[in-house]
Each structure stands twice: as structure tokens, then as C-alpha cells.
Design a protein around this motif. Structure first.
Motif, PDB file in Angstrom:
ATOM      1  N   TYR A  58       0.818  -1.208   0.000  1.00  0.00           N
ATOM      2  CA  TYR A  58       0.000   0.000   0.000  1.00  0.00           C
ATOM      3  C   TYR A  58       0.855   1.263   0.000  1.00  0.00           C
ATOM      4  CZ  TYR A  58      -4.259  -2.675   0.946  1.00  0.00           C
ATOM      5  OH  TYR A  58      -5.319  -3.538   0.850  1.00  0.00           O
ATOM      6  N   PHE A  59       1.928   1.252   0.787  1.00  0.00           N
ATOM      7  CA  PHE A  59       2.774   2.444   0.934  1.00  0.00           C
ATOM      8  C   PHE A  59       4.241   2.028   0.873  1.00  0.00           C
ATOM      9  CE2 PHE A  59      -1.165   3.308   3.232  1.00  0.00           C
ATOM     10  CZ  PHE A  59      -1.577   4.476   2.603  1.00  0.00           C
ATOM     11  N   ALA A  60       4.961   2.614  -0.069  1.00  0.00           N
ATOM     12  CA  ALA A  60       6.346   2.215  -0.294  1.00  0.00           C
ATOM     13  C   ALA A  60       7.290   2.708   0.797  1.00  0.00           C
ATOM     14  CB  ALA A  60       6.824   2.728  -1.654  1.00  0.00           C
ATOM     15  N   SER A  61       6.858   3.724   1.570  1.00  0.00           N
ATOM     16  CA  SER A  61       7.747   4.298   2.581  1.00  0.00           C
ATOM     17  C   SER A  61       6.952   5.139   3.563  1.00  0.00           C
ATOM     18  CB  SER A  61       8.812   5.185   1.910  1.00  0.00           C
ATOM     19  OG  SER A  61       8.182   6.312   1.308  1.00  0.00           O
ATOM     20  N   LYS A  62       7.611   5.566   4.621  1.00  0.00           N
ATOM     21  CA  LYS A  62       6.975   6.487   5.579  1.00  0.00           C
ATOM     22  C   LYS A  62       6.600   7.790   4.887  1.00  0.00           C
ATOM     23  CE  LYS A  62      10.177   6.810   8.703  1.00  0.00           C
ATOM     24  NZ  LYS A  62      10.823   7.281   9.951  1.00  0.00           N
ATOM     25  N   GLU A  63       7.439   8.227   3.954  1.00  0.00           N
ATOM     26  CA  GLU A  63       7.173   9.484   3.263  1.00  0.00           C
ATOM     27  C   GLU A  63       5.838   9.430   2.518  1.00  0.00           C
ATOM     28  OE1 GLU A  63      11.486   9.280   4.049  1.00  0.00           O
ATOM     29  OE2 GLU A  63      10.030   7.888   3.176  1.00  0.00           O
TER      30      GLU A  63
END
Length: 241
Positions: A58-63
Motif C-alpha cells: 500500500y505504501f512504499a515508505s513512511k514518506e
């Protein structure tokens, strides 16, 4: 009649959206309580009860999770502006800021935790960085609607400049609000009232050519930082439906 396959697809989509939202809510909470730098994707996955692989799906990173918060906030702005009454620019902006700060209040600690990354133009999570360009463009577009739809809207050539200025004032006000430790953010309320009074006094000066020229020059300098002239750019989030 809806087929069983269609129902199953719709249910999977709703489940995916719910999972995605749970990951976002978990991340924003951890940023607020643990700190942005100290929070890892593994922490987010564990607390949201998702596998690390699914979380990365869903999300590649915290950013990406930070950028999603910015997108959520600009959606609130886009929904609030059309609901404003057709009054003066000053009154419309004043009312908008009250409503926006109220909506942002539950996420205040998260935004405080993100302030370092948000103000870093080299960070993907930076408000003024490349990844935030779409958010800035949409925010400025909302202020264009605010100005153009006011009872005292200026001539068309000035609408864009005022939209940029008001967006800049919003960012400055939010930054002040995040640093405000007074009881019930009393100082922010005082500042908002001061801005309301100041804008009301300055509005008639827009008819003075020298003033409008200086505003145009100022916007020419700061406008690119606030999204002026930026085109719509594709986002890098991994939406899964």
C-alpha cells in the motif's frame, strides 16, 4: 441483478480501502506518539496488524504516508471552500481558517512530529518539495475559488495573486498554530483575528496601482514556492483496490 463475482470484487475493494485507512491511521498515531524518525514501517505494520509485505504494498515508505496526510488535508480544503457564504474575501478566509484548524486539531501532534521533515525541501515528505507539488497546486486552486467567489472579488488579473498570498498566509498561520503552547491556542486565535482586521483594512488598497504592482512582484518571487505555475503531477502512492 448484481452477480456474486461483482459483489465479491466490491467487498474486496472495501476491505482493501479499510486496510489502507487502518495503516494510515496507525502511522499518523505513531508519528505523534513515538516520533517520525523513530517510527519504522515494521512498527506501522505490527500495530495495524498487517504483514510488512502488505504494508509495503500500500505504501512504499513512511514518506508516502506523510504525503497521504497532506492529500487528506487538501481534500478538506477543497470541500470547505465551496461551502463558504458569498461574503467578502476577508470574511471567507477568516471562516475557512477557523474550520480548517478545527479539522486539523485531532492531527496536531502528528503535524508537530512531522514539522522537521515537512520544512525540509530535500525530503520527499517536505511540504515545499517536489512530491508535494500536486498538493500545493490543488490548495492554490481552492484559494482561487475562494477569491473569485467573494462578494468583493477583484478583477480577473488579481485573483491569482490574491489566491497565492492567502495560501501563503494559511501556511504561516498553521506553522504558528503548531508552535502555539498557549492555553487552548489562544495566541493563534488572536493572530487570526488580527489577520482578519488587517486584510479588511488592506482590501481597498488593491485599487491602487502601485500596491497591485508590488503584490504582483512579490507573488512572482514567492509564487513558485507556493505552487504557482506548477502542473498536475502523478503521485507515487500505491493505491490498492
Amino acid at each position: 441483478m448484481e452477480s456474486s463475482e461483482t459483489r465479491e470484487t466490491r467487498q474486496l475493494t472495501q476491505k482493501a480501502l479499510a486496510t489502507r485507512q487502518r495503516i494510515m491511521d496507525t502511522a499518523w498515531h505513531l508519528f505523534a506518539t513515538k516520533g517520525y524518525d523513530q517510527t519504522t514501517m515494521r512498527d506501522i505494520a505490527a500495530i495495524s496488524e498487517c504483514s510488512l509485505g502488505l504494508t509495503y504494498r500500500y505504501f512504499a515508505s513512511k514518506e508516502d504516508l506523510v504525503l497521504e496526510l497532506y492529500r487528506w488535508l487538501v481534500v478538506q480544503l477543497e470541500e470547505l471552500v465551496p461551502s463558504l457564504p458569498v461574503t467578502s474575501i476577508t470574511d471567507r478566509f477568516h471562516q475557512l481558517m477557523h474550520m480548517l484548524l478545527e479539522i486539523m486539531a485531532p492531527h496536531r501532534l502528528t503535524l508537530v512530529a512531522l514539522s522537521g521533515a515537512a520544512l525540509n525541501p530535500l525530503s520527499r515528505a517536505g511540504v515545499f518539495g517536489t512530491e508535494g507539488a500536486e498538493v500545493r497546486r490543488r490548495a492554490r486552486a481552492s484559494y482561487h475559488v475562494l477569491v473569485a467567489g467573494a462578494r468583493d472579488a477583484p478583477r480577473a488579473s488579481q485573483v491569482d495573486d490574491l489566491a497565492t498570498l492567502l495560501y501563503g498566509v494559511q501556511l504561516a498561520l498553521v506553522l504558528f498554530w503548531l508552535q502555539d503552547l498557549s492555553t487552548e491556542t489562544h495566541q493563534t486565535k488572536e493572530l487570526l483575528q488580527f489577520i482578519h482586521e488587517l486584510l479588511g483594512r488592506l482590501r481597498p488598497l488593491l485599487q491602487v496601482p502601485w500596491i497591485t504592482q508590488r503584490i504582483a512582484r512579490f507573488v512572482q518571487i514567492v509564487g513558485p514556492l507556493l505552487g504557482q505555475g506548477e502542473q498536475s503531477v502523478p503521485t507515487r502512492g500505491r493505491d490498492v483496490t
